[in-house]
Design a protein around this motif. Structure first.
Motif, PDB file in Angstrom:
ATOM      1  N   ARG A 248      52.992  39.656 -59.687  1.00 28.21           N
ATOM      2  CA  ARG A 248      51.722  39.064 -60.575  1.00 28.21           C
ATOM      3  C   ARG A 248      51.436  38.053 -59.247  1.00 28.21           C
ATOM      4  NH1 ARG A 248      54.865  38.528 -65.213  1.00 28.21           N
ATOM      5  NH2 ARG A 248      53.351  39.409 -66.585  1.00 28.21           N
ATOM      6  N   PHE A 249      50.396  38.396 -59.101  1.00 25.54           N
ATOM      7  CA  PHE A 249      49.884  37.540 -57.713  1.00 25.54           C
ATOM      8  C   PHE A 249      47.932  37.297 -57.672  1.00 25.54           C
ATOM      9  CE2 PHE A 249      51.638  41.838 -56.656  1.00 25.54           C
ATOM     10  CZ  PHE A 249      52.439  40.999 -55.777  1.00 25.54           C
ATOM     11  N   LEU A 250      48.640  35.908 -57.414  1.00 30.19           N
ATOM     12  CA  LEU A 250      46.941  35.006 -56.796  1.00 30.19           C
ATOM     13  C   LEU A 250      47.037  35.478 -55.004  1.00 30.19           C
ATOM     14  CD1 LEU A 250      44.525  33.029 -57.340  1.00 30.19           C
ATOM     15  CD2 LEU A 250      46.035  31.968 -57.507  1.00 30.19           C
ATOM     16  N   VAL A 251      45.861  36.174 -55.101  1.00 24.55           N
ATOM     17  CA  VAL A 251      45.450  35.980 -53.085  1.00 24.55           C
ATOM     18  C   VAL A 251      43.912  34.739 -53.485  1.00 24.55           C
ATOM     19  CG1 VAL A 251      44.660  36.894 -51.704  1.00 24.55           C
ATOM     20  CG2 VAL A 251      45.864  38.495 -53.584  1.00 24.55           C
ATOM     21  N   ILE A 252      44.058  33.636 -52.597  1.00 24.72           N
ATOM     22  CA  ILE A 252      42.556  33.353 -52.257  1.00 24.72           C
ATOM     23  C   ILE A 252      42.658  33.207 -50.262  1.00 24.72           C
ATOM     24  CG2 ILE A 252      42.329  30.839 -52.189  1.00 24.72           C
ATOM     25  CD1 ILE A 252      44.889  29.887 -53.501  1.00 24.72           C
ATOM     26  N   GLY A 253      41.428  33.185 -50.341  1.00 23.53           N
ATOM     27  CA  GLY A 253      40.603  33.110 -49.133  1.00 23.53           C
ATOM     28  C   GLY A 253      39.454  32.125 -48.825  1.00 23.53           C
ATOM     29  N   GLY A 254      39.141  32.055 -47.521  1.00 18.31           N
ATOM     30  CA  GLY A 254      38.056  31.424 -47.505  1.00 18.31           C
ATOM     31  C   GLY A 254      36.831  32.564 -47.622  1.00 18.31           C
ATOM     32  N   THR A 255      35.562  31.235 -47.626  1.00 17.44           N
ATOM     33  CA  THR A 255      34.398  32.373 -47.102  1.00 17.44           C
ATOM     34  C   THR A 255      33.770  32.328 -45.854  1.00 17.44           C
ATOM     35  OG1 THR A 255      33.217  30.217 -47.649  1.00 17.44           O
ATOM     36  CG2 THR A 255      33.338  31.864 -49.151  1.00 17.44           C
ATOM     37  N   ASP A 256      34.605  30.950 -44.614  1.00 11.87           N
ATOM     38  CA  ASP A 256      33.511  31.173 -43.303  1.00 11.87           C
ATOM     39  C   ASP A 256      35.013  31.072 -42.660  1.00 11.87           C
ATOM     40  OD1 ASP A 256      31.457  30.936 -44.151  1.00 11.87           O
ATOM     41  OD2 ASP A 256      31.311  28.289 -44.932  1.00 11.87           O
ATOM     42  N   ASP A 257      36.245  31.292 -42.588  1.00 15.21           N
ATOM     43  CA  ASP A 257      37.140  31.925 -42.394  1.00 15.21           C
ATOM     44  C   ASP A 257      37.785  31.794 -40.306  1.00 15.21           C
ATOM     45  OD1 ASP A 257      40.180  31.441 -41.354  1.00 15.21           O
ATOM     46  OD2 ASP A 257      40.856  31.910 -42.873  1.00 15.21           O
ATOM     47  N   ALA A 258      37.257  31.439 -39.422  1.00 16.58           N
ATOM     48  CA  ALA A 258      37.491  31.419 -38.296  1.00 16.58           C
ATOM     49  C   ALA A 258      38.517  32.191 -37.792  1.00 16.58           C
ATOM     50  CB  ALA A 258      36.543  30.471 -36.990  1.00 16.58           C
ATOM     51  N   LEU A 259      40.084  32.046 -38.360  1.00 11.49           N
ATOM     52  CA  LEU A 259      41.293  32.190 -37.301  1.00 11.49           C
ATOM     53  C   LEU A 259      41.683  33.811 -38.250  1.00 11.49           C
ATOM     54  CD1 LEU A 259      42.783  29.288 -37.454  1.00 11.49           C
ATOM     55  CD2 LEU A 259      41.725  29.883 -35.576  1.00 11.49           C
ATOM     56  N   MET A 268      44.116  42.665 -47.292  1.00  9.34           N
ATOM     57  CA  MET A 268      45.370  42.396 -47.774  1.00  9.34           C
ATOM     58  C   MET A 268      44.622  41.652 -49.235  1.00  9.34           C
ATOM     59  SD  MET A 268      46.941  38.075 -47.620  1.00  9.34           S
ATOM     60  CE  MET A 268      48.355  39.339 -46.458  1.00  9.34           C
ATOM     61  N   ARG A 269      43.902  41.590 -49.741  1.00  8.96           N
ATOM     62  CA  ARG A 269      43.327  41.774 -50.853  1.00  8.96           C
ATOM     63  C   ARG A 269      43.092  43.048 -51.193  1.00  8.96           C
ATOM     64  NH1 ARG A 269      38.675  38.051 -48.771  1.00  8.96           N
ATOM     65  NH2 ARG A 269      37.633  39.884 -48.747  1.00  8.96           N
ATOM     66  N   ASP A 270      43.159  43.826 -50.777  1.00  9.61           N
ATOM     67  CA  ASP A 270      42.802  45.511 -51.231  1.00  9.61           C
ATOM     68  C   ASP A 270      44.323  45.591 -50.903  1.00  9.61           C
ATOM     69  OD1 ASP A 270      40.117  44.825 -51.032  1.00  9.61           O
ATOM     70  OD2 ASP A 270      39.687  46.654 -49.903  1.00  9.61           O
ATOM     71  N   LEU A 271      45.317  45.743 -50.850  1.00  9.28           N
ATOM     72  CA  LEU A 271      46.407  46.108 -50.833  1.00  9.28           C
ATOM     73  C   LEU A 271      47.379  45.282 -51.834  1.00  9.28           C
ATOM     74  CD1 LEU A 271      47.628  46.946 -47.176  1.00  9.28           C
ATOM     75  CD2 LEU A 271      46.654  48.660 -49.520  1.00  9.28           C
ATOM     76  N   THR A 272      46.851  44.180 -51.779  1.00  7.24           N
ATOM     77  CA  THR A 272      47.825  43.549 -52.801  1.00  7.24           C
ATOM     78  C   THR A 272      47.551  44.035 -54.871  1.00  7.24           C
ATOM     79  OG1 THR A 272      47.386  41.416 -51.906  1.00  7.24           O
ATOM     80  CG2 THR A 272      48.626  41.642 -53.999  1.00  7.24           C
ATOM     81  N   PRO A 273      48.535  44.345 -55.147  1.00  9.92           N
ATOM     82  CA  PRO A 273      49.078  44.953 -56.375  1.00  9.92           C
ATOM     83  C   PRO A 273      48.362  44.158 -57.772  1.00  9.92           C
ATOM     84  CG  PRO A 273      51.262  45.384 -55.318  1.00  9.92           C
ATOM     85  CD  PRO A 273      50.370  44.382 -54.890  1.00  9.92           C
ATOM     86  N   GLU A 274      47.759  45.357 -58.091  1.00  7.63           N
ATOM     87  CA  GLU A 274      47.820  44.448 -60.276  1.00  7.63           C
ATOM     88  C   GLU A 274      49.077  44.348 -60.395  1.00  7.63           C
ATOM     89  OE1 GLU A 274      44.800  43.515 -60.950  1.00  7.63           O
ATOM     90  OE2 GLU A 274      43.515  44.722 -59.083  1.00  7.63           O
ATOM     91  N   PRO A 275      49.230  42.976 -61.683  1.00  7.15           N
ATOM     92  CA  PRO A 275      48.147  41.836 -61.598  1.00  7.15           C
ATOM     93  C   PRO A 275      47.914  41.225 -60.736  1.00  7.15           C
ATOM     94  CG  PRO A 275      49.589  41.705 -63.106  1.00  7.15           C
ATOM     95  CD  PRO A 275      50.164  43.282 -62.286  1.00  7.15           C
ATOM     96  N   LYS A 276      46.285  41.451 -60.536  1.00  9.70           N
ATOM     97  CA  LYS A 276      45.758  39.832 -59.113  1.00  9.70           C
ATOM     98  C   LYS A 276      44.260  39.542 -59.684  1.00  9.70           C
ATOM     99  CE  LYS A 276      43.897  43.190 -56.130  1.00  9.70           C
ATOM    100  NZ  LYS A 276      43.511  44.948 -55.271  1.00  9.70           N
ATOM    101  N   THR A 277      44.729  38.324 -59.217  1.00 13.89           N
ATOM    102  CA  THR A 277      43.537  37.268 -59.372  1.00 13.89           C
ATOM    103  C   THR A 277      42.568  36.978 -58.019  1.00 13.89           C
ATOM    104  OG1 THR A 277      44.520  36.455 -61.470  1.00 13.89           O
ATOM    105  CG2 THR A 277      42.327  34.895 -59.915  1.00 13.89           C
ATOM    106  N   VAL A 278      42.011  36.724 -57.605  1.00 13.52           N
ATOM    107  CA  VAL A 278      40.596  36.825 -56.266  1.00 13.52           C
ATOM    108  C   VAL A 278      40.311  35.618 -56.216  1.00 13.52           C
ATOM    109  CG1 VAL A 278      40.006  37.942 -54.208  1.00 13.52           C
ATOM    110  CG2 VAL A 278      41.436  38.885 -55.734  1.00 13.52           C
ATOM    111  N   LEU A 279      40.319  34.750 -55.383  1.00 10.54           N
ATOM    112  CA  LEU A 279      39.735  33.194 -55.482  1.00 10.54           C
ATOM    113  C   LEU A 279      38.857  33.679 -53.998  1.00 10.54           C
ATOM    114  CD1 LEU A 279      38.231  31.169 -56.929  1.00 10.54           C
ATOM    115  CD2 LEU A 279      40.840  30.082 -56.191  1.00 10.54           C
TER     116      LEU A 279
END
Length: 316
Positions: A248-259, A268-279
């Protein structure tokens, strides 16, 4: 004054000259199965206790594992003090560069859980110029050893009497999110299942990550650096491991991540298998510096809430 060559021609000549040498200088850079190219831990390893601390109701043990293939593996374990009479869920924290002790100290109160931190073998400040050229082979070996070192550290931790083998969580933050998929795949190949994985502020396609990194040197050299990095470090690239993972996966990212470029974050979000939560959280790249405290607390709170809701950890 001599004629100045166009930048695109310099890049093309470099590629033509360097490409044939890569398989000779860096055999693991040859295209192929990413898992097969990663070095694994050897037997037998030697475990050396370094230091034991008592603070905040926790006992903190610093340990070095001497592996005949992967070298020095430094880790730190934080346990409730005193230890309860039942096994503890194991939470492995992969922060940015630095020691495991510094990384776990940014975590919220651990409660009735075992927390394991990893000492990165990569220096925080990468050398430049001639020093960089001289140290490239050693740095290359260190980077490729990271997933195997993490796997050895996790295997050692879950073999302790206090560990609950059925509840293992792997938390990757920033650079840790880049290394976590390869480490998890090695663990899976050795029969150890990671049940819950957090990938926060990372990305896939290492070449694209470096090619768009604002600190990767002059802008005109970044495509070449990205190409080289993608070729050299493909064994640790999350893109080569995420599709093979389970859990089970939790993927967290930033809306203004310059790095982290959007293309790598989205991959990374697309390749992460289900079940996953994206935040996706508002703000720039995560960190521990001044002005980043609120974002860091939001990330850690989201991580703790998700792990608790999933039953991966005991409530803090």
């Amino acid at each position: 004054m001599g004629r100045r060559w166009p930048k695109w021609l310099l890049v093309a000549l470099t590629v033509v000259l360097v490409l044939p040498a890569l398989p000779v200088l860096f055999p693991r850079s040859s295209p192929g199965d990413s898992l097969a190219a990663l070095p694994r831990g050897g037997e037998p390893a030697i475990v050396i206790p370094r230091q034991t601390l008592h603070e905040g109701g926790r006992v903190i043990q610093q340990v070095t594992i001497e592996d005949p293939v992967l070298g020095h593996i430094g880790l730190v374990v934080s346990l409730p003090d005193p230890l309860p009479d039942h096994p503890l869920p194991v939470v492995v924290v992969l922060g940015g560069l630095g020691t495991g002790l510094k990384n776990i100290r940014h975590m919220p109160p651990a409660g009735d859980n075992a927390v394991v931190g990893y000492d990165w073998p990569i220096p925080r400040k990468i050398p430049r110029g001639f020093d960089l050229l001289r140290q490239v082979p050693e740095l290359y070996d260190r980077v490729l050893a990271v997933p195997g070192q993490i796997a050895v550290a996790v295997e050692w931790a879950v073999a302790r009497p206090w560990a609950e083998r059925g509840r293992i969580s792997l938390l990757g933050f920033s650079l840790g999110a880049v290394a976590a998929p390869a480490a998890q795949r090695i663990l899976g190949s050795r029969g150890l299942a990671v049940g819950w994985t957090v990938l926060a502020y990372g990305g896939a396609d290492i070449g694209n990550l470096l090619a768009h990194h604002p600190r990767a040197g002059p802008e005109w050299t970044r495509p070449l650096l990205g190409w080289l990095a993608g070729r050299l470090f493909h064994p640790v690239d999350p893109a080569g491991h995420l599709p093979y993972l389970s859990g089970r996966f939790l993927v967290i990212g930033g809306t203004d991540d310059a790095l982290i470029p959007e293309r790598s974050a989205r991959l990374m979000r697309d390749l992460t298998p289900e079940p996953k939560t994206v935040l996706l959280l508002r703000g720039r790249h995560m960190g521990v510096g001044q002005g980043q405290e609120a974002l860091l607390q939001a990330i850690l709170q989201a991580t703790e809430d998700w792990l608790t809701d999933q039953g991966a950890v005991n409530p803090g």
